[in-house]
Design a protein around this motif. Structure first.
Motif, PDB file in Angstrom:
ATOM      1  N   GLY A  90       0.783  -1.223   0.000  1.00  0.00           N
ATOM      2  CA  GLY A  90       0.000   0.000   0.000  1.00  0.00           C
ATOM      3  C   GLY A  90       0.814   1.273   0.000  1.00  0.00           C
ATOM      4  N   LEU A  91       2.105   1.124  -0.137  1.00  0.00           N
ATOM      5  CA  LEU A  91       2.917   2.339  -0.157  1.00  0.00           C
ATOM      6  C   LEU A  91       3.187   2.777  -1.582  1.00  0.00           C
ATOM      7  N   ALA A  92       3.279   4.093  -1.746  1.00  0.00           N
ATOM      8  CA  ALA A  92       3.587   4.660  -3.052  1.00  0.00           C
ATOM      9  C   ALA A  92       5.012   4.276  -3.436  1.00  0.00           C
ATOM     10  N   PRO A  93       5.310   4.191  -4.741  1.00  0.00           N
ATOM     11  CA  PRO A  93       6.624   3.741  -5.195  1.00  0.00           C
ATOM     12  C   PRO A  93       7.784   4.468  -4.511  1.00  0.00           C
ATOM     13  N   LEU A  94       7.633   5.786  -4.374  1.00  0.00           N
ATOM     14  CA  LEU A  94       8.709   6.534  -3.718  1.00  0.00           C
ATOM     15  C   LEU A  94       8.966   5.994  -2.315  1.00  0.00           C
ATOM     16  N   LEU A  95       7.881   5.713  -1.618  1.00  0.00           N
ATOM     17  CA  LEU A  95       8.013   5.253  -0.245  1.00  0.00           C
ATOM     18  C   LEU A  95       8.490   3.827  -0.170  1.00  0.00           C
ATOM     19  N   VAL A  96       8.101   3.030  -1.166  1.00  0.00           N
ATOM     20  CA  VAL A  96       8.590   1.655  -1.177  1.00  0.00           C
ATOM     21  C   VAL A  96      10.107   1.689  -1.214  1.00  0.00           C
ATOM     22  N   ALA A  97      10.600   2.515  -2.074  1.00  0.00           N
ATOM     23  CA  ALA A  97      12.047   2.635  -2.165  1.00  0.00           C
ATOM     24  C   ALA A  97      12.606   3.100  -0.826  1.00  0.00           C
ATOM     25  N   GLN A  98      11.915   4.051  -0.225  1.00  0.00           N
ATOM     26  CA  GLN A  98      12.394   4.582   1.048  1.00  0.00           C
ATOM     27  C   GLN A  98      12.391   3.518   2.141  1.00  0.00           C
ATOM     28  N   ILE A  99      11.316   2.720   2.150  1.00  0.00           N
ATOM     29  CA  ILE A  99      11.230   1.673   3.169  1.00  0.00           C
ATOM     30  C   ILE A  99      12.400   0.697   3.029  1.00  0.00           C
ATOM     31  N   PHE A 100      12.681   0.329   1.802  1.00  0.00           N
ATOM     32  CA  PHE A 100      13.794  -0.591   1.605  1.00  0.00           C
ATOM     33  C   PHE A 100      15.101   0.061   2.049  1.00  0.00           C
ATOM     34  N   GLU A 101      15.203   1.359   1.836  1.00  0.00           N
ATOM     35  CA  GLU A 101      16.398   2.080   2.320  1.00  0.00           C
ATOM     36  C   GLU A 101      16.469   1.997   3.842  1.00  0.00           C
ATOM     37  N   VAL A 102      15.304   2.243   4.465  1.00  0.00           N
ATOM     38  CA  VAL A 102      15.265   2.200   5.930  1.00  0.00           C
ATOM     39  C   VAL A 102      15.709   0.833   6.422  1.00  0.00           C
ATOM     40  N   VAL A 103      15.173  -0.200   5.794  1.00  0.00           N
ATOM     41  CA  VAL A 103      15.534  -1.548   6.220  1.00  0.00           C
ATOM     42  C   VAL A 103      17.031  -1.752   6.078  1.00  0.00           C
ATOM     43  N   LYS A 104      17.548  -1.280   4.955  1.00  0.00           N
ATOM     44  CA  LYS A 104      18.991  -1.421   4.757  1.00  0.00           C
ATOM     45  C   LYS A 104      19.765  -0.686   5.847  1.00  0.00           C
ATOM     46  N   SER A 105      19.253   0.528   6.180  1.00  0.00           N
ATOM     47  CA  SER A 105      19.975   1.347   7.146  1.00  0.00           C
ATOM     48  C   SER A 105      19.917   0.730   8.554  1.00  0.00           C
ATOM     49  N   LEU A 106      18.915  -0.110   8.781  1.00  0.00           N
ATOM     50  CA  LEU A 106      18.821  -0.753  10.096  1.00  0.00           C
ATOM     51  C   LEU A 106      20.052  -1.605  10.361  1.00  0.00           C
ATOM     52  N   LYS A 107      20.574  -2.121   9.298  1.00  0.00           N
ATOM     53  CA  LYS A 107      21.771  -2.941   9.394  1.00  0.00           C
ATOM     54  C   LYS A 107      22.896  -2.168  10.094  1.00  0.00           C
ATOM     55  N   GLN A 108      23.009  -0.906   9.710  1.00  0.00           N
ATOM     56  CA  GLN A 108      24.035  -0.086  10.342  1.00  0.00           C
ATOM     57  C   GLN A 108      23.761   0.067  11.834  1.00  0.00           C
ATOM     58  N   ARG A 109      22.468   0.085  12.159  1.00  0.00           N
ATOM     59  CA  ARG A 109      22.122   0.282  13.571  1.00  0.00           C
ATOM     60  C   ARG A 109      22.068  -1.061  14.310  1.00  0.00           C
ATOM     61  N   ASP A 110      22.622  -2.080  13.658  1.00  0.00           N
ATOM     62  CA  ASP A 110      22.714  -3.384  14.311  1.00  0.00           C
ATOM     63  C   ASP A 110      21.373  -4.056  14.558  1.00  0.00           C
ATOM     64  N   VAL A 111      20.380  -3.675  13.787  1.00  0.00           N
ATOM     65  CA  VAL A 111      19.102  -4.335  13.938  1.00  0.00           C
ATOM     66  C   VAL A 111      19.000  -5.439  12.898  1.00  0.00           C
ATOM     67  N   THR A 112      18.643  -6.590  13.365  1.00  0.00           N
ATOM     68  CA  THR A 112      18.462  -7.722  12.472  1.00  0.00           C
ATOM     69  C   THR A 112      17.043  -7.673  11.929  1.00  0.00           C
ATOM     70  N   VAL A 113      16.858  -8.053  10.669  1.00  0.00           N
ATOM     71  CA  VAL A 113      15.524  -7.938  10.083  1.00  0.00           C
ATOM     72  C   VAL A 113      15.095  -9.253   9.449  1.00  0.00           C
ATOM     73  N   ALA A 139       9.037  -9.311  -4.005  1.00  0.00           N
ATOM     74  CA  ALA A 139      10.169 -10.191  -3.757  1.00  0.00           C
ATOM     75  C   ALA A 139      11.452  -9.629  -4.348  1.00  0.00           C
ATOM     76  N   TYR A 140      11.310  -8.996  -5.475  1.00  0.00           N
ATOM     77  CA  TYR A 140      12.506  -8.463  -6.135  1.00  0.00           C
ATOM     78  C   TYR A 140      13.168  -7.424  -5.245  1.00  0.00           C
ATOM     79  N   GLY A 141      12.358  -6.457  -4.801  1.00  0.00           N
ATOM     80  CA  GLY A 141      12.877  -5.403  -3.930  1.00  0.00           C
ATOM     81  C   GLY A 141      13.473  -5.992  -2.663  1.00  0.00           C
ATOM     82  N   ALA A 142      12.798  -6.966  -2.104  1.00  0.00           N
ATOM     83  CA  ALA A 142      13.251  -7.544  -0.842  1.00  0.00           C
ATOM     84  C   ALA A 142      14.573  -8.279  -1.025  1.00  0.00           C
ATOM     85  N   LEU A 143      14.641  -9.085  -2.068  1.00  0.00           N
ATOM     86  CA  LEU A 143      15.859  -9.853  -2.284  1.00  0.00           C
ATOM     87  C   LEU A 143      17.037  -8.942  -2.597  1.00  0.00           C
ATOM     88  N   LYS A 144      16.719  -7.809  -3.219  1.00  0.00           N
ATOM     89  CA  LYS A 144      17.782  -6.857  -3.551  1.00  0.00           C
ATOM     90  C   LYS A 144      18.528  -6.387  -2.317  1.00  0.00           C
TER      91      LYS A 144
END
Ligand SMILES: Nc1ncnc2c1ncn2[C@@H]1O[C@H](COP(=O)(O)OP(=O)(O)OP(=O)(O)O)[C@@H](O)[C@H]1O
Ligand SMILES: Nc1ncnc2c1ncn2[C@@H]1O[C@H](COP(=O)(O)OP(=O)(O)OP(=O)(O)O)[C@@H](O)[C@H]1O
Ligand SMILES: [Mg+2]
Ligand SMILES: [Mg+2]
Lengths: 318, 358, 233, 261, 290
Positions: C163-186, C193-198
């Motif tokens: 339900g998120l707009a494309p811009l936000l989908v990209a942003q969410i994936f960025e956020v998830v990626k950035s969690l890695k830096q904050r030591d959060v496991t996801v 699936a494509y976005g997620a696997l990326k």
């Protein structure tokens, strides 16, 4: 519930009504049976309202009161035959339900509960206060239906208990048949749909206020007829029929039995009618045990007796 | 063994009536059986609590007759439950002694139906006679909307004129109401009211009494036999209840009865036994049950046949001069109540105690 | 960090997870892909404790979760942004976030809330609105932000991009990626699936209650079966 | 002639203009998509068109009849049907019953007929049942027909809603994010389904964030932002519009959608 | 004029009683969406236990405290024994459970204590206070003050404390509440404990005015329920205002129109209000979007 289920339910009910008397040790059991059927009848009405359409009422005893007093008043004041008075009561109840249902069925949940409660209280208040007409809290006599003596003249001798057992049993069967027909019909489906989601029901073309009103009116008529039968069989009626406690009792029966199920309604009515009779052995503890039984049934069979048991049998718990 | 059936409202809204009734009958049966029963036969009591619900009462009556096969029924705490039991008793030919007040129970006379309490009309007449004696002619009335209050209200309105009494204000309250000052204010603001009459039972009369004191009424307050018990003084408060009058039975003044009073023995025996067994004060209503039981025991004894309901009925109808707590009973085919006005005594509360007025 | 062995779960008598093995190491992003009804949501619900487990074990940071009730799992560091968003519709956006940090009363709560608002500015705009009045996508943002307020070590995300707009989908994936830096496991369940696997390190493929395939994310993207069945390529 | 005509539609929630002065048309067989950022007002627009909300301003006409603010069930009678972004399933009914509810309009009769189970109803009921099963096959839920709907997974429920909406045999179908919760393959199936429906002459109004789907099947796209229409046109035009890119699509397009699409 | 004032005094007294019952409903409702029909029994227990403790020789304040604690424990017990085991049951089932529980409590009370009416002395005597020709009893002021105090307490609890929010969250979405770390079981225990305590507190305050007996709970619960719905269920402000309004309608009707139909008028007013405001005066509209 499929078409087959309908005939199974009706068959079970008919068999029970027909065969139970074989085990009755005394005339008293006919009386209890008749009471169960009367209660079950009004509870079947509530199954349509609460179980199908998902609307609550804490004032249905008001309609039972209208039905009962129609049988008491119409023969005396209008010279109507008691049987016609039953019809008159049903019509008045239906019209009343339609009139008050229109504004109050817009309310939801507890707000609807309090509005229906108010209606019930108004009815019982009028019956209590208009002493000149209704005899007040002390109640009034109800004319005899006359059917039993007619049968006697035709050579069919029945005791009062047997007679009312039969009448109430037959009316209950008819009531159950109608309710079961409704379940799988477009109207019944529409009621169940608006129970699930009013918006979605509306967008598939269901006139939501109208379907709610239908459920309300139909259930009111059930309660009214049940009230009439009670009045006729007792030959005496007091405003207690319309009282709040009676409304609560009706809802409790519906929920105990399983609010979506017609057969369950009969079971719920049976339990709550029988319990006080069985519990007399506990004397002082009667109330305590009655409450405990209610609580325990709801804890262990939260969907109500029949549906919960059916689920267990089918192995689809949860 | 003599099978006796009882259905009273031991719980529910009419428990004020049914609870002492049930207790009284249980106690008396025990006493009688210990004393050897009637002609050596013990009484087997079947007692049901109909909760004040006429529908249940009818079911229990059916059960008593059909299943328990009793020879007589006592009970029917309220008029509603009585009317339900009554038709079963009539249909099945079982004698039935009612404990409820309405005149319609015994008027017209029904073959199998008797009753022990005074009628509501008698209570009204007793009160009005007293008012008349005090020179009171205009009153305000406030009554409960329960069966007892409503019936008293109707009866009193009917007979007021006969005693030259005018009811200027006619108010009611619900049985569970917590404050009656609005109704009482209306009565107070009605010109010419010389006394207040409050027929009712339960908490209503106690609250009315307190409210009357709160509002500073200067005119007398009359209550009915519905609250004739010591507990009432406690609830209303002795101060607020001072000077209040009501028609009661000998029960309330058991300790003040002259020893030669015809009721002295019956009344003291009952009050003492009850107090000893239940640690509670007797009330008029328990007295009704006491008398009903006394009547049926007397009738069965005289009937000689404890199996035949009709024999018992006939004996009952022939009762004459039986002294009970409520009064002296004499039945006849025309009169199934058999009490007269003299059974009532006008009582007044003085220093937290009941005193006979006469 | 998270080890699941032989996990079974049922609705009534119908079993939907038939013995699942799965492992997530600390700091990893792991994704689970699968068709509708495969049991992905059920898996996450078992992990967070709102769905009973009938057999198998869940071990989180060395502790067995068998007897840890749902409400204590957040304290152990496991947070979930559930399917269907499950926000508190009658409470305001701000109250939703505040409750996300229910376990904490320190000043960091304010900072985390500011972070959340920075991540999704629209939430700040609507902070006093009853959350039920938010649009679908806004509710999704709230659900994710609320989960983050719980300061998880491990975050379970059930279709966060829904339900998120494309811009936000990209942003969410960025956020998830950035969690890695904050030591959060996801642990990420996604239909995209494509976005997620990326962004994921590893992936699992789930079919009708079983894991049928697993491997490093790039390998999975390259796998022709996956490309056909889940990526639509 | 256009089937649905939306003129200057608007609504406010406590000061916020959730939708403001939006106009567009949909013709039979046409697929019109409404896109825009989260909170742009797409769902609110749907709610106004389908009668769930009373519009504050503007008008909606269906088949030339003015229907602004008409109750949803009346609109359904006129051939408008929809699905929901937040699932509105009849949870306690079976999957089949859910779809049968969609046949309410064609099946309904007098309440007496229902109570008495008059034989006249039987034929219509049988037709509805057969139709419902066909629709379930179409969304691949035929196996779940007798299950209680509440037990289905999210994606399955999404498809069930579509089946139910189709049961009305609508002239115009409003779909609010039909592909949400579906993976790429499942989305493609929905894609085909929508195309088929449009080909059969049904007008489609679609809200969807899956750009691959939107760009591929739309005839016309309306872009909303902050409740206002900021652009419209065919997919190619809209996807190049800088305002749309800035507000919604983003510049970087990572997904393989365009590569393949 | 003094009559009007007298009616209002009466209305406020009775209204405060209703408000106290209505306030008791709020917490459990806010935690679980369940209207606890045993709330009236809590009030009754508060009165009964105080009476018997007082008659057993305890000083009144101590007796009252004992009653509140004991009732609160019974509330917790009710939750543990009847509500919690039925977890996941539909709301109607839970309501029937509370009705069943109320029957049990009544039955037990009647056995353990008795079926008589009781009362204990007013806190500050029975000398009426005269105001502009009308009178009010000191105990009425206690009741009104008690209702105000409970209202303020609840209002602060629900709007200013995180625990209060956790209670709201539990009713709104139980699963989500667990996910954010709220121990929903504990929230329910707390709610039942608090609700019962408020009920018992009400019982202590009102008994000198209304008297107490084992079966006074039903009528109180009914009126409290109506008051709560008039004000809007779940909102302490609604409970207070709803209760006071209901009391005043009744008193004014009894004073100016008809004492027989005063409840009828009150209910008609409630129906009228709900017709215009389907959520009651202060009830919150639920915001579920489609
Ligand atoms: N409450 C429930 N009761 C019974 N069965 C259920 C329930 N919830 C889910 N199921 C069944 O469990 C299976 C797995 O469902 P689940 O929701 O975990 O799937 P999912 O992989 O998350 O699917 P989706 O992608 O559609 O969200 C499905 O077959 C579904 O029908
Ligand atoms: N009942 C309401 N009360 C307050 N605000 C509302 C209400 N309904 C909608 N809004 C607001 O209106 C705006 C439009 O919401 P809408 O749901 O139409 O967005 P949308 O375009 O469908 O977004 P999404 O793509 O996230 O579903 C949002 O900002 C929302 O917060
Ligand atoms: Mg899922
Ligand atoms: Mg939307």
């Amino acid at each position: 519930m499929t078409g087959r289920n309908k005939w199974i339910s009706l068959g079970v009910l008919a068999l029970l009504i027909a065969l139970l008397p074989l085990f009755f040790p005394s005339g008293y059991y006919y009386r209890v049976g008749a009471l169960i059927f009367v209660n079950a009848l009004s509870v079947v009405g509530l199954v349509i309202l609460i179980g199908y359409a998902g609307q609550i009422s804490l004032g249905h005893a008001g309609f039972a009161g209208i039905g009962a007093y129609a049988c008491a008043l119409a023969p005396e004041h209008l010279g109507l035959h008691p049987a016609l008075a039953v019809l008159l009561g049903a019509v008045i109840s239906g019209v009343m339900a339609a009139l008050i249902g229109k504004p109050i069925l817009r309310l939801k949940g507890y707000y609807l509960a309090v509005a229906t409660l108010g209606f019930g209280i108004l009815v019982s208040m009028v019956l209590t206060n208009e002493r000149a007409l209704t005899g007040g809290p002390d109640g009034m006599n109800v004319a005899d239906l006359g059917l039993r003596s007619l049968l006697r003249d035709m050579g069919w001798r029945l005791s009062g208990g047997e007679f009312w057992y039969m009448i109430c049993g037959v009316v209950l069967l008819v009531g159950a048949w109608l309710a079961l027909n409704l379940f799988d019909s477009p109207s019944g489906r529409a009621m169940r749909a608006l129970h699930g989601s009013e918006v979605a029901a509306a967008t598939v073309g269901v006139d939501v206020p109208r379907q709610k009103l239908r459920a309300f009116v139909i259930s009111a008529v059930y309660a009214s007829v049940a009230g009439s039968l009670l009045a006729l069989q007792n030959g005496y009626i007091t405003p207690d029929v319309a009282g709040f406690m009676h409304s609560v009792e009706m809802v409790t029966m519906a929920v105990l039995g399983g609010v979506g199920s017609v057969l369950g309604a009969t079971f719920g009515a049976a339990i709550l009618t029988l319990l006080p009779q069985v519990l007399t052995v506990f004397a002082e503890y009667e109330q305590l045990v009655l409450g405990l039984v209610m609580v325990l049934v709801m804890i262990f069979l939260p969907q109500g007796l029949l549906p919960s048991i059916a689920r267990r049998l089918k192995g689809r718990d949860e | 063994e003599i099978r006796l059936g009882v259905s009273v409202s031991a719980t529910g809204p009419a428990a004020f009536l049914g609870d002492p009734e049930a207790k009284t009958i249980e106690m008396l049966v025990e006493q009688l059986n210990e004393a050897g029963g009637i002609n050596g036969e013990e009484i087997a009591l079947t007692l049901y609590d109909d909760g004040g619900d006429p529908n249940k009462a009818r079911t229990f009556a059916t059960r008593l007759v059909e299943d328990d096969e009793v020879v007589a029924i006592l009970g029917g705490s309220t008029t509603g439950t009585t009317m339900s039991i009554l038709s079963v008793a009539e249909d099945e030919g079982i004698p039935f002694i009612s404990l409820a007040g309405a005149i319609s129970i015994v008027d017209p006379v029904r073959a199998n139906v008797f009753k022990t309490p005074h009628t509501d009309r008698m209570a009204c007449e007793k009160i009005f006679t007293d008012m008349q004696a005090q020179g009171i002619t205009k009153i305000g009335m406030i009554s409960g909307t329960d069966g007892f209050g409503a019936s008293m209200q109707a009866q009193c309105k009917e007979v007021a004129g006969d005693h030259g009494i005018e009811i200027l204000a006619d108010e009611t309250y619900g049985p569970q109401d917590a404050d009656m000052t609005p109704q009482l204010t209306r009565i107070r603001n009605t010109d010419g009211v010389q006394a207040v009459l409050n027929p009712g039972f339960g908490q209503g009369p106690a609250i009315v009494t307190r409210n009357v004191a709160q509002l500073g009424f200067e005119i007398p307050l009359y209550q009915s036999h519905g609250v004739a018990s010591d507990a009432f003084i406690e609830l209303a408060g002795a101060e607020a209840a001072e000077g209040l009058r009501l028609p009661g039975t000998a029960l309330l003044i058991a300790d003040k009865l002259a020893e030669d009073d015809p009721q002295y023995k019956v009344v003291t025996a009952y009050t003492e036994a009850y107090k000893a067994k239940y640690d509670q004060d007797v009330s008029t209503f328990g007295g009704y049950a006491h008398d009903a039981f006394a009547l049926i025991v007397d009738a069965i004894t005289r009937a000689g046949d404890s199996e035949d309901p009709q024999a018992i009925r006939d004996a009952l109808e022939a009762t004459s001069g039986l002294v009970g707590t409520t009064g002296t009973y004499s039945f006849s085919p025309e009169d199934h109540l058999g009490l007269d006005l003299s059974a009532f005594r006008m009582l007044e509360i003085k220093d937290g105690d009941w005193l006979p007025v006469e | 960090m998270l080890t699941v062995e032989g996990l079974r779960s049922r609705y009534g008598r119908i079993e939907v997870l038939h013995g699942l093995d799965l492992e997530v190491s600390s700091g990893e992003i792991v994704t689970v892909v699968g068709a509708n009804g495969a049991g992905k949501t059920t898996l996450l619900k078992c992990l967070s404790g709102i769905q009973p487990v009938s057999d198998g074990s869940i071990v989180f940071r060395g502790e067995s979760f068998a007897s840890v009730p749902a409400h204590k799992r957040l304290k152990r560091g496991l947070a979930q942004s559930p399917e269907g968003r499950q926000i508190f519709t009658n409470l305001s956006v701000e109250e939703n976030l505040r409750l996300g940090a229910f376990l904490f009363t320190d000043e960091r709560v304010e900072r985390d809330m500011a972070d959340a608002f920075a991540m999704f500015p629209i939430l700040k705009e609507k902070r006093n609105l009853a959350a039920g009045g938010l649009s679908g996508g806004q509710q999704q943002m709230l659900a994710i932000a609320r989960a983050l307020m719980g300061r998880p070590h491990c975050l379970l995300l059930d279709e966060p991009s829904m339900g998120l707009a494309p811009l936000l989908v990209a942003q969410i994936f960025e956020v998830v990626k950035s969690l890695k830096q904050r030591d959060v496991t996801v642990l990420l369940v996604e239909q995209n699936a494509y976005g997620a696997l990326k962004i994921a390190d590893r992936g699992y493929v789930m079919e009708t209650g079983r894991i049928t395939m697993t491997g490093p994310a790039p390998e999975l993207i390259a796998d022709p079966r996956i490309r056909e069945a889940y990526l639509g390529l | 002639m256009s089937l649905l005509n939306v003129q200057g539609l608007g609504i406010s929630f406590g000061g916020l203009k959730a939708v403001n002065d939006v106009s567009f048309k949909v013709s039979p067989g046409e697929i019109v998509s409404v896109i825009g950022p989260n909170g742009a007002g797409k769902t609110t627009l749907f709610n106004m068109i389908s009668g769930v909300y009373q519009p504050g301003r503007g008008s909606v006409s269906l088949n030339g009849t003015e229907v602004t603010g008409v109750a949803p069930n009346r609109l359904a009678e006129m051939g408008l049907s929809r699905t929901f972004q937040n699932l509105q399933i009849f949870q306690e009914m079976t999957v089949l019953d859910n779809v049968l509810a969609g046949y309410h309009l064609s099946e309904r009769g007098s309440v007496w007929a229902d109570l008495l189970a008059l034989p006249g109803m039987k034929r219509r009921a049988a037709e509805a049942r057969a139709g419902a099963r066909k629709l379930l096959e179409r969304v691949r839920l035929e196996k779940a027909a007798e299950q209680v709907a509440g037990n289905l997974s999210y994606g399955a429920l999404k498809r069930l809603e579509i089946a139910r909406a189709l049961a009305l045999s609508p002239k115009i179908l409003l779909l609010d994010e039909p592909a949400a919760g579906c993976n790429a393959v499942e989305t493609e199936e929905i894609d085909h389904l929508i195309a088929e429906l449009a080909a059969s002459g049904i007008a489609i109004l679609l809200v969807e964030h899956d750009m691959k789907l939107v760009m591929r099947i739309s005839n016309h796209i309306v872009v909303l932002d902050h409740g206002e229409k900021i652009a419209e046109g065919d997919p190619a035009t809209v996807s190049r519009d800088p305002a749309v890119i800035a507000a919604y699509l983003g510049t970087e397009e990572e997904e393989p959608a365009h590569a393949d699409g | 004029m003094d009559a009007l004032l007298q009616f209002l005094f009466s209305g406020l007294t009775v209204g405060a009683v209703y408000a106290l019952v209505a306030l008791g409903f709020t917490i459990i409702y806010n935690a679980s969406d369940v209207v606890n029909f045993a709330q009236g029994e809590f009030v009754m227990l508060g009165g009964m236990i105080t009476v018997f403790a007082f008659e057993a020789g305890l000083p009144l304040p101590l007796a009252a405290l004992l009653a509140i604690l004991a009732t609160s424990a019974i509330g917790v017990g009710l939750n543990k024994l009847a509500i919690e085991p039925a977890r996941g049951a539909p709301v109607v089932s839970l309501i029937i459970i509370t009705i069943g529980a109320s029957i049990v409590i009544r039955g037990a009370t009647q056995l353990i204590f008795d079926k008589q009416l009781h009362r204990f002395p007013s806190f500050s005597g029975d000398d009426p206070i005269h105001v502009l020709g009308a009178t009010i009893l000191p105990q009425s002021l206690w009741v009104i003050g008690g209702a105000l105090a409970v209202f303020v307490g609840l209002w602060v609890f629900f709007t200013r404390t995180l625990t209060g929010k956790a209670v709201l969250a539990t009713a709104n979405n139980r699963v989500a509440a667990q996910l954010v770390g709220i121990n929903t079981g504990w929230v329910m225990t707390l709610s039942f404990g608090l609700s019962a305590a408020i009920g018992a507190f009400a019982g202590v305050l009102v008994t000198p005015i209304t008297l107490v007996g084992y079966d006074v709970g039903v009528a109180l619960a009914l009126k409290g329920f109506a008051a709560a719905m008039l004000g809007g269920m779940g909102n302490p402000k609604g409970a207070l205002v709803g209760g006071l309004l209901l009391g005043c309608f009744e008193a004014l009707t009894a004073g100016y129109l008809s004492s027989q139909y005063k409840e009828a008028v009150a209910f008609i007013v409630i129906l009228g209000v709900l017709f215009v405001m389907p959520q009651g005066l202060f009830g919150r509209k639920s915001t579920e979007r489609v």
